[in-house]
Enzyme design. Structure first.
Site, short mmCIF file in Angstrom:
data_model
loop_
_atom_site.label_atom_id
_atom_site.label_comp_id
_atom_site.label_asym_id
_atom_site.label_seq_id
_atom_site.Cartn_x
_atom_site.Cartn_y
_atom_site.Cartn_z
N GLU A 261 77.70 3.93 -5.11
CA GLU A 261 78.50 3.77 -3.88
C GLU A 261 78.96 2.33 -3.73
O GLU A 261 78.13 1.42 -3.84
CB GLU A 261 77.66 4.19 -2.66
CG GLU A 261 77.38 5.68 -2.65
CD GLU A 261 76.59 6.15 -1.44
OE1 GLU A 261 76.26 5.33 -0.57
OE2 GLU A 261 76.29 7.35 -1.38
N HIS A 279 79.95 7.91 2.91
CA HIS A 279 78.57 7.89 3.42
C HIS A 279 78.58 7.76 4.95
O HIS A 279 78.03 6.81 5.51
CB HIS A 279 77.77 6.76 2.77
CG HIS A 279 76.29 7.01 2.80
ND1 HIS A 279 75.45 6.63 1.78
CD2 HIS A 279 75.48 7.59 3.73
CE1 HIS A 279 74.20 6.96 2.09
NE2 HIS A 279 74.20 7.54 3.27
#
Ligand code: NAD
Ligand code: MLT
Length: 528
Positions: A261, A279
């Site tokens: 990420e 997220h």
């Protein structure tokens, strides 16, 4: 003064809690990298992170002052919990505080995926009106497979049922009855894979769950299956998912979390049938307020009162239990310390809890307190309730515990048996008096009532006249003052014991002088 470092930002609600507390200083620098955090961390008692900061063994290696790492959120896979535990650092999270947000986000993703909402939005932004292209599917009467029926999985299940979906769940750690009570069908993973139109993941990332969706498991799914992941990126083999979608087996996926990420360069980002969010599962105003408030009060409770809630490397103690446990934690620690000084070296320890007070109390913190008491006077490194069991294990000292309904008449008593090499064994029992004073009530077969505190001489002697006189005269000659004294006779042998509390430590020559009398069997000085 306790200093707290907030690494990844924190909602104002928690900051207010810190500001209104006494003796707390908070720093919240923005965007610090690992090197910068490592450089300043030794100055802090607590650190709070979200998912951005990776708390590695290296990051905390020099953090001598650090007592607690707070995760403002659920997943602790960005924290090396083992390394923290070895250093005696408590790791706590805020389970459930963002569960509603994550569950609602999952439902938003499922509906958006089913009806191509993001793709249709993008198409309209490009000036198009593609009614035919975005033919969707209803959720009504479709089957949802939930992997992990914990806090978030259960909320998703309830809401999916209300939309009249059929819900299957796979979770090896919950009882089938719990699933049934929710109205969910409890199935094996294979049954879930074969029977679901939508599969949603809600497990933590562990060695067992890593890439639980992979080539093999995808091959077992229905053609046209849609995969959702709002839990942890590592749960899906992203390459295998891409392949499955590309060849037309899986109909699409909705992802909030990624192996890396942000997932820059991932082929998933190019796939029309995959929708994503960065997220955002916990990104609701309410969830941020909840996690912030929860982590701030948990950290304050731990630093200022020793109260432990939601620790992932120590059992939680409720406020009610904590009040009852407090004097016994001290008793357990003092008994461990006594045994560590009497029995050298210790090979094994067994702790027995007896009496009505201790029957329904969480005993693990007490057992860990015995370990702390044993090691604290011996080791130079920091020993506390969190790392004491690990340090014992490193030294191959066995620690076991049991509970008995029998007692010698005390409402709560703790017996610690320490075994040394050969037949060496010491048994010490303690009890709590007046709700706070910890006393030794038995040492081997001597019955006593000696306060477990301060500097004590433990003198075993033959039960002959004149011995106590020798002890008193010797201490007097060396100007060592006696604060308290307890005598007991052995029931089995012609021996007696004296536990003499001193105002201060007696020099070695005093111990030698005491030992010189023919009736004295042993003299040990213990500091509690
Ligand atoms: P939880 O601990 O309440 O539930 C997890 C469930 O997974 C438990 O019931 C457990 O028994 C089950 N489980 C464990 N191993 C399993 C396995 N091998 N197979 C099937 N089930 C298994 O956790 P939760 O609060 O519901 O959180 C679930 C996940 O969501 C976590 O990974 C958490 O980090 C993540 N999360 C993500 C966001 C986000 O922003 N996307 C927000 C909150 C939580
Ligand atoms: C969590 O585990 O709590 C979520 O991933 C949310 C977050 O990282 O804040």
């Amino acid at each position: 003064m306790y200093k707290i470092l907030i690494c990844d930002g924190l909602d104002e609600s928690g900051l207010k809690v810190f500001r209104s507390a006494e003796g707390i200083e908070v720093d919240m620098p923005e965007g610090l990298g690992a090197d910068a955090i490592k450089a300043i961390l030794p100055g802090y008692d607590a650190m709070i992170v979200r998912s951005r900061t990776k708390v590695t063994a290296d990051l905390i290696a020099g953090a001598e002052r650090l007592k607690v790492i707070g995760r403002a959120g659920t997943g602790v896979d960005n924290i090396d919990v083992g390394a923290a535990g070895e250093r005696g650092i408590l790791v706590m999270n805020t389970p459930g505080a963002n569960a509603m947000a994550a569950a609602e986000h999952t439902l938003a993703m499922m509906l958006a995926l089913a009806r191509h909402v993001p793709q249709a939005t993008a198409s309209m932004r490009n000036g198009l009106w593609e009614k035919k292209k975005f033919l969707g599917t209803e959720l009504y009467h479709q089957t949802l497979g939930i992997v992990g029926l914990g806090r978030i999985g259960s909320i998703v299940a309830e809401r999916a049922l209300s939309m009249k979906m059929r819900v299957l769940a796979y979770d090896p750690v919950i009882a089938p009855e719990a699933a049934k009570a929710l109205g969910v069908e409890y199935v094996s993973l294979d049954e879930l894979l074969a029977g679901s139109d939508f599969i949603t993941l809600h497990t933590p990332l562990t060695e067992e769950t890593r890439r639980i969706i992979n080539r093999e498991t995808l091959a077992k799914t229905k053609p046209g299956v849609r995969i959702l992941n709002c839990a942890r990126g590592g749960l899906i083999d992203e390459e295998a998912l891409c392949e499955s979608i590309a060849k037309g087996h899986a109909a699409g996926a909705a992802l909030d979390v990624f192996e890396k990420e942000p997932p820059a360069g991932s082929p998933l980002l190019e796939m029309e049938r995959v929708i994503f969010t960065p997220h955002l599962g916990a990104s609701s105003r309410q969830a941020q307020e909840n996690v912030s408030l929860a982590i701030a009060s948990q950290i304050l409770d731990y630093l200022q009162r020793g109260l432990i809630l939601n620790a992932v490397n120590f059992p939680s103690i409720s406020l009610k239990d904590y009040d009852r446990l407090k004097p016994y934690l001290l008793l357990a620690e003092r008994l461990g310390s006594l045994q560590g000084q009497l029995c050298r070296p210790v090979v094994a320890l067994h702790v027995t809890y007896g009496g009505a007070d201790l029957l329904d109390i969480p005993a693990q913190p007490l057992t860990q307190s015995v370990a702390k008491g044993l090691l604290d006077p011996i080791l130079s490194e920091k020993v506390n309730l969190i790392n004491a069991p690990v340090l014992l294990k490193h030294r191959q000292i066995e620690l076991t515990a049991s509970t008995t309904s029998q007692s010698r008449g005390y409402t709560g008593e703790i017996t610690v048996t320490a075994r040394g090499p050969g037949k060496m064994e010491f048994t010490a029992t303690g009890a709590v008096f007046l709700g706070r004073e910890v006393r030794l009530v038995r040492l081997n077969d001597y019955m006593l009532e000696a306060e477990l505190q301060g500097v004590n001489l433990i003198i075993q002697n033959l039960d002959k006249p004149g011995t106590i006189g020798h002890i008193g005269t010797t201490l007097g000659n060396f100007n060592v003052n006696i604060a308290d004294m307890h005598l007991a006779r052995s029931r089995a042998e012609d021996r007696a014991i004296a536990i003499i509390k001193l105002d201060g430590e007696a020099p070695q020559e005093v111990l030698e002088a005491l030992r010189s009398h023919p009736s004295i069997v042993s003299v040990q000085q213990v500091k509690l």
